[in-house]
Design a protein around this motif. Structure first.
Motif, PDB file in Angstrom:
ATOM      1  N   ALA A 165      42.911  39.046  -6.616  1.00  0.00           N
ATOM      2  CA  ALA A 165      43.601  39.004  -7.913  1.00  0.00           C
ATOM      3  C   ALA A 165      42.608  39.084  -9.065  1.00  0.00           C
ATOM      4  O   ALA A 165      42.858  39.760 -10.073  1.00  0.00           O
ATOM      5  CB  ALA A 165      44.436  37.732  -8.008  1.00  0.00           C
ATOM      6  N   TYR A 166      41.481  38.404  -8.925  1.00  0.00           N
ATOM      7  CA  TYR A 166      40.510  38.363 -10.019  1.00  0.00           C
ATOM      8  C   TYR A 166      39.603  39.592 -10.066  1.00  0.00           C
ATOM      9  O   TYR A 166      38.702  39.669 -10.907  1.00  0.00           O
ATOM     10  CB  TYR A 166      39.700  37.065  -9.963  1.00  0.00           C
ATOM     11  CG  TYR A 166      40.369  35.973 -10.762  1.00  0.00           C
ATOM     12  CD1 TYR A 166      40.085  35.793 -12.108  1.00  0.00           C
ATOM     13  CD2 TYR A 166      41.332  35.155 -10.184  1.00  0.00           C
ATOM     14  CE1 TYR A 166      40.713  34.816 -12.854  1.00  0.00           C
ATOM     15  CE2 TYR A 166      41.978  34.167 -10.917  1.00  0.00           C
ATOM     16  CZ  TYR A 166      41.656  34.008 -12.261  1.00  0.00           C
ATOM     17  OH  TYR A 166      42.300  33.044 -13.011  1.00  0.00           O
ATOM     18  N   ARG A 167      39.850  40.556  -9.212  1.00  0.00           N
ATOM     19  CA  ARG A 167      39.171  41.845  -9.351  1.00  0.00           C
ATOM     20  C   ARG A 167      39.890  42.738 -10.362  1.00  0.00           C
ATOM     21  O   ARG A 167      39.389  43.799 -10.727  1.00  0.00           O
ATOM     22  CB  ARG A 167      39.082  42.554  -7.993  1.00  0.00           C
ATOM     23  CG  ARG A 167      38.149  41.842  -7.001  1.00  0.00           C
ATOM     24  CD  ARG A 167      37.907  42.664  -5.748  1.00  0.00           C
ATOM     25  NE  ARG A 167      37.183  41.886  -4.737  1.00  0.00           N
ATOM     26  CZ  ARG A 167      37.742  41.337  -3.673  1.00  0.00           C
ATOM     27  NH1 ARG A 167      39.056  41.521  -3.451  1.00  0.00           N
ATOM     28  NH2 ARG A 167      37.026  40.624  -2.824  1.00  0.00           N
ATOM     29  N   GLN A 168      41.062  42.324 -10.801  1.00  0.00           N
ATOM     30  CA  GLN A 168      41.808  43.092 -11.793  1.00  0.00           C
ATOM     31  C   GLN A 168      41.127  42.995 -13.161  1.00  0.00           C
ATOM     32  O   GLN A 168      40.398  42.044 -13.444  1.00  0.00           O
ATOM     33  CB  GLN A 168      43.239  42.556 -11.925  1.00  0.00           C
ATOM     34  CG  GLN A 168      44.038  42.610 -10.644  1.00  0.00           C
ATOM     35  CD  GLN A 168      45.406  41.974 -10.820  1.00  0.00           C
ATOM     36  OE1 GLN A 168      46.394  42.641 -11.077  1.00  0.00           O
ATOM     37  NE2 GLN A 168      45.457  40.650 -10.670  1.00  0.00           N
ATOM     38  N   GLU A 169      41.417  43.953 -14.003  1.00  0.00           N
ATOM     39  CA  GLU A 169      40.937  43.898 -15.376  1.00  0.00           C
ATOM     40  C   GLU A 169      41.706  42.817 -16.130  1.00  0.00           C
ATOM     41  O   GLU A 169      42.917  42.652 -15.953  1.00  0.00           O
ATOM     42  CB  GLU A 169      41.112  45.253 -16.070  1.00  0.00           C
ATOM     43  CG  GLU A 169      40.201  46.353 -15.547  1.00  0.00           C
ATOM     44  CD  GLU A 169      38.731  46.056 -15.818  1.00  0.00           C
ATOM     45  OE1 GLU A 169      38.425  45.498 -16.901  1.00  0.00           O
ATOM     46  OE2 GLU A 169      37.906  46.380 -14.947  1.00  0.00           O
ATOM     47  N   TYR A 170      41.024  42.118 -17.006  1.00  0.00           N
ATOM     48  CA  TYR A 170      41.640  41.036 -17.778  1.00  0.00           C
ATOM     49  C   TYR A 170      42.657  41.573 -18.786  1.00  0.00           C
ATOM     50  O   TYR A 170      42.430  42.597 -19.429  1.00  0.00           O
ATOM     51  CB  TYR A 170      40.566  40.255 -18.527  1.00  0.00           C
ATOM     52  CG  TYR A 170      41.121  39.295 -19.554  1.00  0.00           C
ATOM     53  CD1 TYR A 170      41.757  38.121 -19.156  1.00  0.00           C
ATOM     54  CD2 TYR A 170      41.028  39.576 -20.912  1.00  0.00           C
ATOM     55  CE1 TYR A 170      42.279  37.240 -20.090  1.00  0.00           C
ATOM     56  CE2 TYR A 170      41.538  38.700 -21.856  1.00  0.00           C
ATOM     57  CZ  TYR A 170      42.170  37.536 -21.438  1.00  0.00           C
ATOM     58  OH  TYR A 170      42.692  36.675 -22.369  1.00  0.00           O
ATOM     59  N   LEU A 200      49.917  40.705  -8.702  1.00  0.00           N
ATOM     60  CA  LEU A 200      49.785  41.461  -7.453  1.00  0.00           C
ATOM     61  C   LEU A 200      51.110  41.549  -6.706  1.00  0.00           C
ATOM     62  O   LEU A 200      51.204  42.208  -5.674  1.00  0.00           O
ATOM     63  CB  LEU A 200      48.752  40.798  -6.536  1.00  0.00           C
ATOM     64  CG  LEU A 200      47.290  40.783  -6.989  1.00  0.00           C
ATOM     65  CD1 LEU A 200      46.440  40.071  -5.936  1.00  0.00           C
ATOM     66  CD2 LEU A 200      46.765  42.184  -7.241  1.00  0.00           C
ATOM     67  N   GLY A 201      52.123  40.834  -7.212  1.00  0.00           N
ATOM     68  CA  GLY A 201      53.417  40.816  -6.545  1.00  0.00           C
ATOM     69  C   GLY A 201      53.578  39.674  -5.569  1.00  0.00           C
ATOM     70  O   GLY A 201      54.548  39.638  -4.804  1.00  0.00           O
ATOM     71  N   LYS A 236      36.599  33.567 -12.743  1.00  0.00           N
ATOM     72  CA  LYS A 236      35.981  34.663 -11.987  1.00  0.00           C
ATOM     73  C   LYS A 236      34.539  34.326 -11.623  1.00  0.00           C
ATOM     74  O   LYS A 236      34.096  34.570 -10.493  1.00  0.00           O
ATOM     75  CB  LYS A 236      36.046  35.958 -12.808  1.00  0.00           C
ATOM     76  CG  LYS A 236      35.591  37.195 -12.050  1.00  0.00           C
ATOM     77  CD  LYS A 236      35.892  38.454 -12.847  1.00  0.00           C
ATOM     78  CE  LYS A 236      35.536  39.693 -12.040  1.00  0.00           C
ATOM     79  NZ  LYS A 236      35.910  40.945 -12.752  1.00  0.00           N
ATOM     80  N   ASN A 237      33.809  33.727 -12.558  1.00  0.00           N
ATOM     81  CA  ASN A 237      32.436  33.302 -12.264  1.00  0.00           C
ATOM     82  C   ASN A 237      32.416  32.248 -11.162  1.00  0.00           C
ATOM     83  O   ASN A 237      31.547  32.257 -10.290  1.00  0.00           O
ATOM     84  CB  ASN A 237      31.771  32.745 -13.525  1.00  0.00           C
ATOM     85  CG  ASN A 237      31.433  33.817 -14.545  1.00  0.00           C
ATOM     86  OD1 ASN A 237      31.570  35.012 -14.272  1.00  0.00           O
ATOM     87  ND2 ASN A 237      30.994  33.399 -15.716  1.00  0.00           N
ATOM     88  N   GLY A 238      33.385  31.321 -11.228  1.00  0.00           N
ATOM     89  CA  GLY A 238      33.476  30.308 -10.183  1.00  0.00           C
ATOM     90  C   GLY A 238      33.748  30.911  -8.824  1.00  0.00           C
ATOM     91  O   GLY A 238      33.155  30.505  -7.811  1.00  0.00           O
ATOM     92  N   LEU A 239      34.628  31.891  -8.779  1.00  0.00           N
ATOM     93  CA  LEU A 239      34.965  32.558  -7.517  1.00  0.00           C
ATOM     94  C   LEU A 239      33.774  33.289  -6.925  1.00  0.00           C
ATOM     95  O   LEU A 239      33.634  33.381  -5.700  1.00  0.00           O
ATOM     96  CB  LEU A 239      36.112  33.547  -7.744  1.00  0.00           C
ATOM     97  CG  LEU A 239      37.515  32.971  -7.770  1.00  0.00           C
ATOM     98  CD1 LEU A 239      38.507  34.015  -8.244  1.00  0.00           C
ATOM     99  CD2 LEU A 239      37.909  32.457  -6.379  1.00  0.00           C
TER     100      LEU A 239
END
Length: 222
Positions: free
Chosen positions: A173-178, A192-193, A91-94
């Motif tokens: 996708a990486y905006r989701q909670e871990y 996300l399907g 997530k930090n990389g993104l």
């Protein structure tokens, strides 16, 4: 070649505990060159215009810069702080990729120094078409499920990296909670399907985590 807006996020947060070394495994030498440098070099060989983001624990970054000076390692890359988990590191990389970027992002384990450039290319090209691609290899040994016995190895694949995705899809996708169900990037995107396309990987693309892996890596080093 197209004007690239593609990225490689290389995640390297190992501590070397299973390696039995005080030096983090990504910095150990293979054929005289640190593992992580070999990994970055392989992506640079695939595309010398590729934007490379290296995710490292903040405590290891000075040592990495010292190694770069020592080995005259000049492949351009951006360094980003690692997170508490691999999910948070990615997530930090993104976050280092502009939100309006229109391309493909590949996420790769820093201690996998031998992805074939052809595999990298096919992963990026496939993700450009279908949104998500992951390299896999067949299971070559018999599998046994504890409690139920032998299972068909034809139903399973070993998952590798780079796992490649449309940038906007991966950011969403990486905006989701871990959650602990997120064991790799594909599992985050699948939640996300979105379907993941499997690509034939290469067996040499080993993940170096033990002294035995290091011995194999020495044999593979060019």
């Amino acid at each position: 070649m197209y004007k690239t807006s593609d990225y490689a996020i290389i995640v390297a947060g190992g501590k070397g505990q299973r390696m039995g070394s005080d030096i983090p495994k990504q910095f150990l030498p293979i054929g005289g060159m640190p593992v992580l440098m070999r990994t970055i070099r392989r992506f640079h060989e695939y595309d010398d215009k590729l934007n490379i983001i290296l995710v490292l624990p903040e405590s290891q970054q000075d040592y990495w810069r010292e190694l770069c000076d020592k080995h005259s390692f000049g492949i351009p890359h951006t360094i980003v702080n690692g997170g508490a988990t691999r999910f948070h590191s990615v997530k930090n990389g993104l976050e280092a990729i502009p939100d309006d970027a229109d391309g493909v992002a590949g996420v790769h384990d820093g201690v996998r120094p031998f992805p074939a450039t052809d595999v990298i290319r096919r992963c990026f090209d496939t993700a450009r078409t279908v949104g998500a691609a992951v390299p896999v290899t067949p299971v070559v040994e018999t599998l046994r499920h504890i409690g139920t016995g032998t299972v068909s190895r034809n139903d399973y694949r070993l998952v590798q990296t780079p796992q490649t995705f449309d940038i906007k899809l991966l950011k969403e996708a990486y905006r989701q909670e871990y959650t602990e169900a997120f064991t790799d990037d594909a599992s985050v995107v699948e939640s996300l399907g979105h379907e993941i396309k499997l690509i034939d990987g290469n067996r040499e693309n080993i993940k170096i985590t033990t002294p035995f892996d290091l011995t194999i890596a020495e044999a593979l080093a060019d």
